[in-house]
Write a protein that holds these residues in place. Structure first.
Motif, PDB file in Angstrom:
ATOM      1  N   UNK A   1     -75.819  17.343  80.818  1.00  0.00           N
ATOM      2  CA  UNK A   1     -74.587  17.266  80.027  1.00  0.00           C
ATOM      3  C   UNK A   1     -73.992  18.657  79.846  1.00  0.00           C
ATOM      4  N   UNK A   2     -74.842  19.649  79.580  1.00  0.00           N
ATOM      5  CA  UNK A   2     -74.365  21.024  79.410  1.00  0.00           C
ATOM      6  C   UNK A   2     -73.765  21.556  80.708  1.00  0.00           C
ATOM      7  N   UNK A   3     -74.442  21.292  81.812  1.00  0.00           N
ATOM      8  CA  UNK A   3     -73.924  21.752  83.100  1.00  0.00           C
ATOM      9  C   UNK A   3     -72.583  21.091  83.410  1.00  0.00           C
ATOM     10  N   UNK A   4     -72.478  19.801  83.113  1.00  0.00           N
ATOM     11  CA  UNK A   4     -71.216  19.097  83.352  1.00  0.00           C
ATOM     12  C   UNK A   4     -70.111  19.668  82.465  1.00  0.00           C
ATOM     13  N   UNK A   5     -70.424  19.909  81.193  1.00  0.00           N
ATOM     14  CA  UNK A   5     -69.413  20.476  80.287  1.00  0.00           C
ATOM     15  C   UNK A   5     -68.957  21.852  80.763  1.00  0.00           C
ATOM     16  N   UNK A   6     -69.921  22.669  81.201  1.00  0.00           N
ATOM     17  CA  UNK A   6     -69.578  24.004  81.699  1.00  0.00           C
ATOM     18  C   UNK A   6     -68.702  23.913  82.950  1.00  0.00           C
ATOM     19  N   UNK A   7     -69.087  23.044  83.876  1.00  0.00           N
ATOM     20  CA  UNK A   7     -68.286  22.875  85.096  1.00  0.00           C
ATOM     21  C   UNK A   7     -66.899  22.337  84.757  1.00  0.00           C
ATOM     22  N   UNK A   8     -66.834  21.435  83.804  1.00  0.00           N
ATOM     23  CA  UNK A   8     -65.545  20.863  83.400  1.00  0.00           C
ATOM     24  C   UNK A   8     -64.655  21.944  82.784  1.00  0.00           C
ATOM     25  N   UNK A   9     -65.228  22.795  81.914  1.00  0.00           N
ATOM     26  CA  UNK A   9     -64.440  23.873  81.308  1.00  0.00           C
ATOM     27  C   UNK A   9     -63.948  24.853  82.370  1.00  0.00           C
ATOM     28  N   UNK A  10     -64.817  25.198  83.312  1.00  0.00           N
ATOM     29  CA  UNK A  10     -64.410  26.119  84.375  1.00  0.00           C
ATOM     30  C   UNK A  10     -63.285  25.517  85.216  1.00  0.00           C
ATOM     31  N   UNK A  11     -63.397  24.234  85.509  1.00  0.00           N
ATOM     32  CA  UNK A  11     -62.344  23.576  86.293  1.00  0.00           C
ATOM     33  C   UNK A  11     -61.034  23.549  85.518  1.00  0.00           C
ATOM     34  N   UNK A  12     -61.098  23.302  84.228  1.00  0.00           N
ATOM     35  CA  UNK A  12     -59.880  23.289  83.410  1.00  0.00           C
ATOM     36  C   UNK A  12     -59.252  24.687  83.356  1.00  0.00           C
ATOM     37  N   UNK A  13     -60.093  25.718  83.216  1.00  0.00           N
ATOM     38  CA  UNK A  13     -59.572  27.087  83.200  1.00  0.00           C
ATOM     39  C   UNK A  13     -58.906  27.437  84.518  1.00  0.00           C
ATOM     40  N   UNK A  14     -59.558  27.068  85.612  1.00  0.00           N
ATOM     41  CA  UNK A  14     -58.974  27.362  86.920  1.00  0.00           C
ATOM     42  C   UNK A  14     -57.679  26.587  87.122  1.00  0.00           C
ATOM     43  N   UNK A  15     -57.660  25.359  86.666  1.00  0.00           N
ATOM     44  CA  UNK A  15     -56.443  24.556  86.774  1.00  0.00           C
ATOM     45  C   UNK A  15     -55.309  25.189  85.965  1.00  0.00           C
ATOM     46  N   UNK A  16     -55.634  25.659  84.776  1.00  0.00           N
ATOM     47  CA  UNK A  16     -54.608  26.306  83.944  1.00  0.00           C
ATOM     48  C   UNK A  16     -54.113  27.587  84.604  1.00  0.00           C
TER      49      UNK A  16
END
Length: 128
Positions: free
Chosen positions: A42-57
């Motif tokens: 869950x932590x790895x998924x949350x981290x990957x999700x945050x990184x993807x959102x940052x890159x998208x932004x």
């Protein structure tokens, strides 16, 4: 024939019970491993999700900046086109501007001559 069918049926039931036992054993092994790793996953998924959102932004910001630059350049290009079209439509105006600039150029050349003469006169005074 009846005895043979009974043996096949008993064998089938035994194989099914053994299969169920093996399945349950594998399921409990997998469940203990997956329940221990659930938090980590869950932590790895949350981290990957945050990184993807940052890159998208970040990419969205770059896109917005490029759109702004293109819009600005397009507006400037349209202004230049309009200005050029106005000048092409009115050649008499261009000729008038040329004549006016030539007159201004002559006046400036005369002014330069006068200033050069004054400079020479000042030099003569200083050297005498």
């Amino acid at each position: 024939m009846r005895g043979r069918r009974a043996r096949v049926l008993v064998g089938l039931v035994i194989v099914m019970l053994m299969g169920t036992a093996v399945y349950l054993r594998l399921w409990t092994i997998d469940y203990t491993v997956s329940s221990a790793d659930t938090e980590l996953l869950r932590r790895q998924f949350d981290l990957a999700n945050r990184e993807a959102m940052d890159e998208s932004a970040e990419w969205r910001l770059r896109y917005d900046k490029q759109v702004e630059r293109v819009t600005k350049c397009t507006q400037e290009l349209n202004k230049v086109k309009e200005s050029f079209e106005k000048q092409v439509k009115d050649p008499a105006n261009i000729n008038q501007k040329i004549v006016m600039l030539q007159k201004e150029n002559k006046a400036l050349l005369e002014r330069i001559k006068v200033l050069n003469q004054q400079l020479e006169a000042q030099k003569m005074k200083c050297s005498s």
